[in-house]
Motif scaffolding. Structure first.
Motif, mmCIF file in Angstrom:
data_model
loop_
_atom_site.group_PDB
_atom_site.id
_atom_site.type_symbol
_atom_site.label_atom_id
_atom_site.label_comp_id
_atom_site.label_asym_id
_atom_site.label_seq_id
_atom_site.Cartn_x
_atom_site.Cartn_y
_atom_site.Cartn_z
ATOM 1 N N PRO A 23 0.480 -1.120 -0.166
ATOM 2 C CA PRO A 23 0.140 -0.098 -0.115
ATOM 3 C C PRO A 23 0.958 1.554 -0.073
ATOM 4 N N PHE A 24 2.195 1.185 1.256
ATOM 5 C CA PHE A 24 2.575 2.568 0.354
ATOM 6 C C PHE A 24 3.809 2.544 -0.754
ATOM 7 N N LEU A 25 4.048 1.568 -1.596
ATOM 8 C CA LEU A 25 4.664 2.239 -2.944
ATOM 9 C C LEU A 25 2.944 2.117 -3.659
ATOM 10 N N CYS A 115 12.134 0.878 -3.365
ATOM 11 C CA CYS A 115 11.046 1.364 -3.218
ATOM 12 C C CYS A 115 11.036 2.968 -3.944
ATOM 13 N N PHE A 116 12.208 3.869 -4.125
ATOM 14 C CA PHE A 116 11.817 5.215 -4.744
ATOM 15 C C PHE A 116 11.928 4.593 -6.029
ATOM 16 N N LEU A 121 8.951 5.019 -10.991
ATOM 17 C CA LEU A 121 8.540 4.310 -12.038
ATOM 18 C C LEU A 121 7.181 4.633 -12.030
ATOM 19 N N LEU A 122 6.428 3.542 -11.536
ATOM 20 C CA LEU A 122 5.713 3.849 -12.254
ATOM 21 C C LEU A 122 4.816 4.919 -12.032
ATOM 22 N N GLY A 123 4.781 6.531 -10.646
ATOM 23 C CA GLY A 123 3.790 7.161 -11.271
ATOM 24 C C GLY A 123 4.632 8.346 -12.222
ATOM 25 N N LEU A 124 5.801 8.260 -12.792
ATOM 26 C CA LEU A 124 6.279 8.580 -14.072
ATOM 27 C C LEU A 124 5.423 8.017 -15.140
ATOM 28 N N GLY A 125 5.841 6.801 -15.085
ATOM 29 C CA GLY A 125 4.445 5.974 -16.138
ATOM 30 C C GLY A 125 3.064 6.571 -15.959
ATOM 31 N N GLY A 126 2.470 6.608 -15.563
ATOM 32 C CA GLY A 126 1.766 6.570 -14.962
ATOM 33 C C GLY A 126 0.915 8.287 -15.778
ATOM 34 N N PHE A 163 11.058 13.711 -5.259
ATOM 35 C CA PHE A 163 10.948 12.461 -4.820
ATOM 36 C C PHE A 163 12.305 11.745 -3.827
ATOM 37 N N ALA A 164 13.456 12.169 -4.873
ATOM 38 C CA ALA A 164 14.294 11.553 -4.456
ATOM 39 C C ALA A 164 14.945 12.151 -2.809
ATOM 40 N N VAL A 165 14.488 13.970 -2.435
ATOM 41 C CA VAL A 165 14.565 14.397 -1.663
ATOM 42 C C VAL A 165 13.619 13.798 -0.279
ATOM 43 N N CYS A 166 12.587 13.176 -0.641
ATOM 44 C CA CYS A 166 11.245 12.808 0.362
ATOM 45 C C CYS A 166 12.349 11.210 0.468
ATOM 46 N N PHE A 167 12.979 10.642 -0.223
ATOM 47 C CA PHE A 167 12.979 9.623 0.349
ATOM 48 C C PHE A 167 14.476 8.974 0.675
#
Length: 468
Positions: A23-25, A115-116, A121-126, A163-167
Motif C-alpha cells: 500500500p505504501f508503494l 522503493c524510490f 517509475l510507476l508514478g512517471l509512467g502513469g 521524491f528523491a529529497v523525500c526518500f
C-alpha cells in the motif's frame, strides 16, 4: 560480513513485509503520478503559447506544484515511521545475529532505493499516460480545440528531485533509528504505544480553547479577510485537534470508567477500558486522519463552490450588460475568462482532493493494521477471562466504530467552523450566493462521508480477516 548479503536481506525484508509496503508503494506511486500531471501542466509550452489564457492556467497549477511537496514530505515521514516501528523486531534480530549498525543502515538504504525506483517509475509512467487525457478533458471543459499535451524533461526532473529529497529524508530517519536504538528497545517498540502527554486536563482545556479561537477567527474573517488569519486559524485547529483527541477524550473516558454504571455493566467497562488503551496508542494517527480529512473536505467544498458558482458569476455579468455597465465585447471576454479561471481552479482542486483522500485512506489502513496486530492477543485475553467469541467480537467492533467516528465527527465539525472562511474566499471570486455555498458544503460532506464509510468497511473487513 560480506556486503553481497545485504541486498538479499533488503529484498527479503520488502517481500516479507509486503502487506505493509505494497500500500505504501502504490500510494506513493499514485501521488507521484498526480504530481507529474501538475508538473507537466506547469512546464508544457502548449498551454502558454497556443491556448488563450494558458498562462493563467500555468500560474494556478504552479501553486499546486509548490504546495504539494509540503503535504507529501510530512505524510511520507509519518507512514515510514510506522513501517519502521512494525519492523522493529526484524531490525533487532539483525543486530542480535551479528549485523553492525552500519550494515542495518545499508539494508535500509537499499530498501528505500528500491522503493524510490519502483514508486517513481510507476508514478512517471502513469503521469505520462494520464497527462494527455487530462489535457483533453480540460480543453473539452473549456470548449477549446483538442490538443495533445507534451511531456517535458523539466517536469520529469522536477518530480524526480522532489521524491528523491523525500526518500533521502526517509533514509536519514531510518539510519538515525538504526544507529541510536538498541536491540532490546527495538524488541519492545512494536508493542509500545505513542507516548501520551502528561496533564490531561490542561491539554484538554488548551485544545478546546484553541478550537474556539480558530472558530472565532473564522467567524470574524469577513470583517478583516487575510491569509495571515487563515494560517493562524489552521495552526490553532491542528493544536486544538491534538488537544481534544488526547486530552478531552481521555478525560471523558476516565470519568466514564469511574461512573457507577461501570460497576454493573461489565460489557461497558470492557469497551471503555479498551478505548482508553487504543486512544493512548493511536491518538496521533486519529489526529492525522482528522486533519487529512479536513484538507480533503475543505478542498472539495471549494471545488464544488467554483463549479456551481460559475454560472452565478456569469449571470451577474449578463445583468451588468443589460444595465449598461459593460460593453458587449468586454462582457464576452470577462465571461470567457471567468469560465477558464473557474474550470482550472476546479481541476486543480480535484488533484488535491485525490491526494488528500489517498493520504486519509492510507492512514486509516495502517492504523487498522496496527489494531489487528495488537488485538490478536487482546481477544485471546478477553476469551480467557470468560467472554464468548461473539461478545468479544462485538466489544471490539464497538471500540473500532467509536474510533472511526471520532475523526469523521471532528472533520465535519471543523468544516462547519471553517464555513465563514470558505464564504470569505469565495467572495473574492464574486461567489456570495448562500444557496451555492450551502449546497456545495452539503454535497461535499455527503461525498466525503460516503468515501469514509467505504474505507471503514474495507478496513474493518481486513481487520476481521487478520484477527480471525
Amino acid at each position: 560480513m560480506r556486503n553481497a548479503l545485504l541486498p538479499h536481506l533488503a529484498v527479503r525484508g520488502l517481500t516479507g513485509s509486503r502487506r505493509l509496503y505494497l500500500p505504501f508503494l502504490l500510494s506513493t506511486a499514485f501521488m507521484a503520478m498526480v504530481y507529474t500531471v501538475i508538473a507537466c501542466f506547469v512546464h508544457d509550452p502548449l498551454l502558454g503559447e497556443t491556448i488563450a489564457g494558458g498562462n493563467n492556467i500555468q500560474t494556478l497549477m504552479s501553486v499546486g506544484y509548490l504546495l504539494l511537496p509540503v503535504v507529501l514530505a510530512p505524510f511520507l515521514v509519518y507512514i515510514y515511521s510506522y513501517l519502521l516501528k512494525n519492523r522493529s523486531r526484524e531490525l533487532a534480530l539483525y543486530a542480535i545475529l551479528g549485523l553492525e549498525r552500519r550494515h542495518i543502515a545499508l539494508v535500509l538504504l537499499i530498501e528505500n532505493a528500491l522503493c524510490f525506483a519502483v514508486s517513481l517509475l510507476l508514478g512517471l509512467g502513469g503521469g505520462a499516460l494520464v497527462y494527455p487525457l487530462t489535457v483533453r478533458a480540460l480543453l473539452a471543459a473549456l470548449r477549446l480545440p483538442a490538443a495533445r499535451g507534451t511531456l517535458s524533461a523539466a517536469s520529469l526532473l522536477g518530480v524526480t528531485r522532489v521524491f528523491a529529497v523525500c526518500f533521502a529524508l526517509l533514509v536519514a530517519i531510518g539510519v538515525w533509528r538504526a544507529a541510536c536504538a538498541r536491540p532490546v528497545s527495538l524488541l519492545r517498540e512494536q508493542t509500545q504505544g505513542e507516548k501520551p502527554m502528561r496533564g490531561r486536563l490542561p491539554v484538554a482545556v488548551g485544545g478546546v480553547l484553541c478550537l474556539l479561537a480558530a472558530y472565532t477567527l473564522s467567524a470574524t474573517s469577513r470583517l478583516a479577510p487575510s491569509l495571515h488569519s487563515f494560517m493562524v486559524a489552521l495552526a490553532l485547529v491542528i493544536l486544538g485537534t491534538y488537544g481534544v483527541f488526547t486530552g478531552v477524550s481521555a478525560e471523558v473516558l476516565r470519568r466514564l470508567r469511574r461512573s457507577p454504571r461501570m460497576h454493573t455493566d461489565a460489557s461497558a467497562l470492557v469497551v471503555v477500558s479498551g478505548l482508553q488503551h487504543r486512544l493512548r496508542k493511536n491518538a496521533a494517527g486519529l489526529v492525522n486522519i482528522c486533519l487529512f480529512g479536513c484538507a480533503a473536505l475543505f478542498t472539495l467544498c471549494c471545488s464544488f463552490c467554483v463549479l456551481l458558482g460559475q454560472d452565478t458569476v456569469i449571470a451577474r455579468i449578463g445583468r451588468a450588460v443589460v444595465e449598461g455597465q459593460f460593453g458587449l465585447n468586454t462582457a464576452d471576454v470577462a465571461a470567457r475568462e471567468i469560465e477558464m479561471l473557474f474550470t482550472t481552479l476546479a481541476f486543480l482542486g480535484v488533484f488535491f482532493v485525490l491526494v488528500f483522500l489517498a493520504c486519509t485512506a492510507l492512514v486509516l489502513y495502517y492504523k487498522q493494521l496496527a489494531e489487528s496486530t495488537e488485538d490478536v492477543g487482546r481477544l485471546r485475553i478477553l476469551r480467557a477471562v470468560g467472554l464468548s467469541d461473539a461478545r468479544a467480537a462485538h466489544t471490539v467492533r464497538r471500540q473500532l466504530r467509536t474510533l472511526f467516528l471520532l475523526p469523521l465527527g471532528g472533520t465535519l465539525l471543523h468544516i462547519a467552523g471553517a464555513t465563514p472562511f470558505l464564504c470569505t474566499f469565495m467572495s473574492l471570486l464574486a461567489i456570495d450566493a448562500p444557496e451555492v455555498i450551502g449546497g456545495s458544503v452539503a454535497l461535499a460532506m455527503l461525498v466525503f462521508c460516503l468515501f469514509y464509510l467505504l474505507c471503514y468497511r474495507a478496513t474493518v473487513r481486513a481487520y476481521l480477516r487478520a484477527v480471525a
